[in-house]
Design a protein around this motif. Structure first.
Motif, PDB file in Angstrom:
ATOM      1  N   UNK A  45      10.531  -7.467 -16.738  1.00 43.82           N
ATOM      2  CA  UNK A  45      10.905  -6.079 -16.566  1.00 43.82           C
ATOM      3  C   UNK A  45       9.795  -5.434 -15.631  1.00 43.82           C
ATOM      4  N   UNK A  46       8.535  -5.747 -15.971  1.00 44.28           N
ATOM      5  CA  UNK A  46       7.118  -5.207 -15.353  1.00 44.28           C
ATOM      6  C   UNK A  46       7.504  -5.746 -13.798  1.00 44.28           C
ATOM      7  N   UNK A  47       7.924  -6.680 -13.477  1.00 45.43           N
ATOM      8  CA  UNK A  47       7.892  -7.008 -11.729  1.00 45.43           C
ATOM      9  C   UNK A  47       9.131  -6.147 -11.416  1.00 45.43           C
ATOM     10  N   UNK A  92      15.637   3.652   5.476  1.00 48.00           N
ATOM     11  CA  UNK A  92      16.653   2.574   4.569  1.00 48.00           C
ATOM     12  C   UNK A  92      15.852   1.562   4.257  1.00 48.00           C
ATOM     13  N   UNK A  93      16.221   0.818   3.267  1.00 47.02           N
ATOM     14  CA  UNK A  93      15.844  -0.315   2.580  1.00 47.02           C
ATOM     15  C   UNK A  93      16.492  -1.557   2.359  1.00 47.02           C
ATOM     16  N   UNK A  94      16.275  -2.891   2.787  1.00 48.45           N
ATOM     17  CA  UNK A  94      16.988  -4.148   2.644  1.00 48.45           C
ATOM     18  C   UNK A  94      15.966  -4.854   1.784  1.00 48.45           C
ATOM     19  N   UNK A 113       8.634   0.356  -5.313  1.00 45.14           N
ATOM     20  CA  UNK A 113       8.259   0.414  -3.968  1.00 45.14           C
ATOM     21  C   UNK A 113       9.407   0.625  -3.121  1.00 45.14           C
ATOM     22  N   UNK A 114      10.634   0.379  -3.742  1.00 35.78           N
ATOM     23  CA  UNK A 114      11.848   0.670  -3.174  1.00 35.78           C
ATOM     24  C   UNK A 114      11.762   2.328  -3.079  1.00 35.78           C
ATOM     25  N   UNK A 145       0.810  -1.054   0.123  1.00 37.71           N
ATOM     26  CA  UNK A 145       0.015   0.094   0.142  1.00 37.71           C
ATOM     27  C   UNK A 145       0.953   1.165   0.053  1.00 37.71           C
ATOM     28  N   UNK A 146       0.762   2.303  -0.929  1.00 37.97           N
ATOM     29  CA  UNK A 146       1.424   3.318  -1.220  1.00 37.97           C
ATOM     30  C   UNK A 146       1.683   4.093   0.244  1.00 37.97           C
TER      31      UNK A 146
END
Ligand code: BGC
Length: 350
Positions: free
Chosen positions: A101-103, A120-122, A110-111, A66-67
């Motif tokens: 590519x779409x995935x 921070x994103x893992x 999302x990142x 969810x954005x």
């Protein structure tokens, strides 16, 4: 809340600037031994986006990203999100093993949304079951996935952390995993010489498997991760994917004996990390929704406090599904769990 977030990280920011400056003047990161930042400085407090992108396809396990979540997570006081991704169901089964590519675009967006919130994103590779069953047969495909990901993420800011493989287990263990880790690093490092990479031991990254884990000595940008679900009979009571289903109604009261068992587990992590001179990240810990609520909160707090006492980064498993700290139907935090993780959070801040 935001001011607390910005002021609790000056050490890491300073350290990062020093490291970047050293790198800029050409001092390779391999020379930085002895100045290793700790996991708390690197990753702080976090939560996993579980059951979303590591389902065979997004939505298949009842929940989609969810954005609105990155902002809500940041506002509550988290520093980090861990994003489990099942790349293997979105990748061709024949060479050159092209990722859809779409995935890839979906994951990248999302990142980006999370990085934009200064989280921070893992990002990891999760549930590659065929690799665990047949490590040799899937080695080339696994490395091809990471070659594409390292290209896709090459211009990402330092706040993106890469985790090549979630919870190695089954046939992928011991020296086989240690060797595959070196191989995947050789694919990642050309484009990401200084990016922090996260890796854990085999046996589902259980504490007990740490003695088998070896990091390549000359790679000084590795964070060791461990997943903590002990006692398993408590955290996984009633969990339908664990057969036979464990009986429910088991409490965790935090008795002296239970506290000591947890301390002993943490001591194994501390000892390994000290000897190897590596930052620690408890990348998953949590108790399933069938466990009694008060006990879940008590156990969650006990794990989180130990992480902080020992300067480890942590990420709770998980945001909005069966272990969830947030009710996806209402968008509200589940207060006892949120407070166990972030004592001064504003539960209804949305
Ligand atoms: C798995 C999840 C599971 C969790 C707790 C994670 O690593 O990917 O499917 O719910 O551990 O068992």
């Amino acid at each position: 809340m935001l001011s607390r977030c910005t002021c609790r990280l000056p050490v890491s920011l300073t350290l990062t600037s020093i490291l970047l400056a050293l790198v800029a003047v050409g001092i390779p990161s391999t020379k930085l031994h002895g100045q290793t930042p700790n996991g708390w400085e690197l990753l702080g407090r976090g939560v996993n986006y579980g059951n979303m992108l590591e389902a065979p396809t997004e939505g298949e396990w009842g929940i989609r990203f969810d954005d609105r979540w990155p902002e809500q997570i940041r506002q509550a006081g988290f520093d980090t999100v861990r994003l489990p991704v099942r790349w293997s169901t979105h990748t061709d089964t024949k060479p050159p093993y092209r990722i859809d590519p779409a995935f890839l675009e979906r994951v990248q967006s999302i990142i980006d949304r999370n990085l934009q919130q200064n989280l921070r994103v893992v990002v990891n590779l999760h549930h590659y079951e065929e690799l665990f069953a047949d490590p040799q047969g899937h080695r080339e495909r696994f490395l091809a996935i990471w070659k594409q990901l390292s290209e896709a993420f090459q211009s990402a800011p330092p706040n993106l952390y890469l985790e090549p493989l979630n919870e190695p287990h089954d046939k992928l263990q011991g020296e086989l995993w240690n060797e595959l880790l070196v191989e995947v690093l050789s694919v990642i490092r050309p484009k990401h010489p200084d990016r922090w990479v996260v890796a854990g031991p085999d046996f589902w990254s259980n504490v007990s498997a740490l003695p088998r884990l070896k990091f390549p000595e000359n790679d000084r940008r590795l964070i060791v991760t461990v997943h903590y679900y002990m006692p398993f009979a408590f955290t996984h009571q009633g969990a339908p994917w664990n057969q036979p289903i464990l009986p429910t109604g088991l409490n965790w009261d935090g008795t002296a004996q239970q506290q000591k068992a947890m301390d002993d587990d943490f001591q194994l992590v501390i000892d390994w990390a000290k000897k190897a001179d590596r930052p620690v990240y408890i990348g998953e810990f949590g108790a399933f929704e069938k466990a009694p609520t008060e006990s879940r909160a008590r156990w969650t707090q006990a794990v989180r406090e130990r992480c902080e006492k020992h300067q480890m980064g942590w990420s709770y498993w998980e945001l909005a599904s069966g272990f969830g700290i947030l009710d996806p139907a209402t968008g509200r935090w589940r207060e006892p769990l949120l407070k166990a993780l972030l004592p001064s959070a504003q539960p209804d801040g949305r």
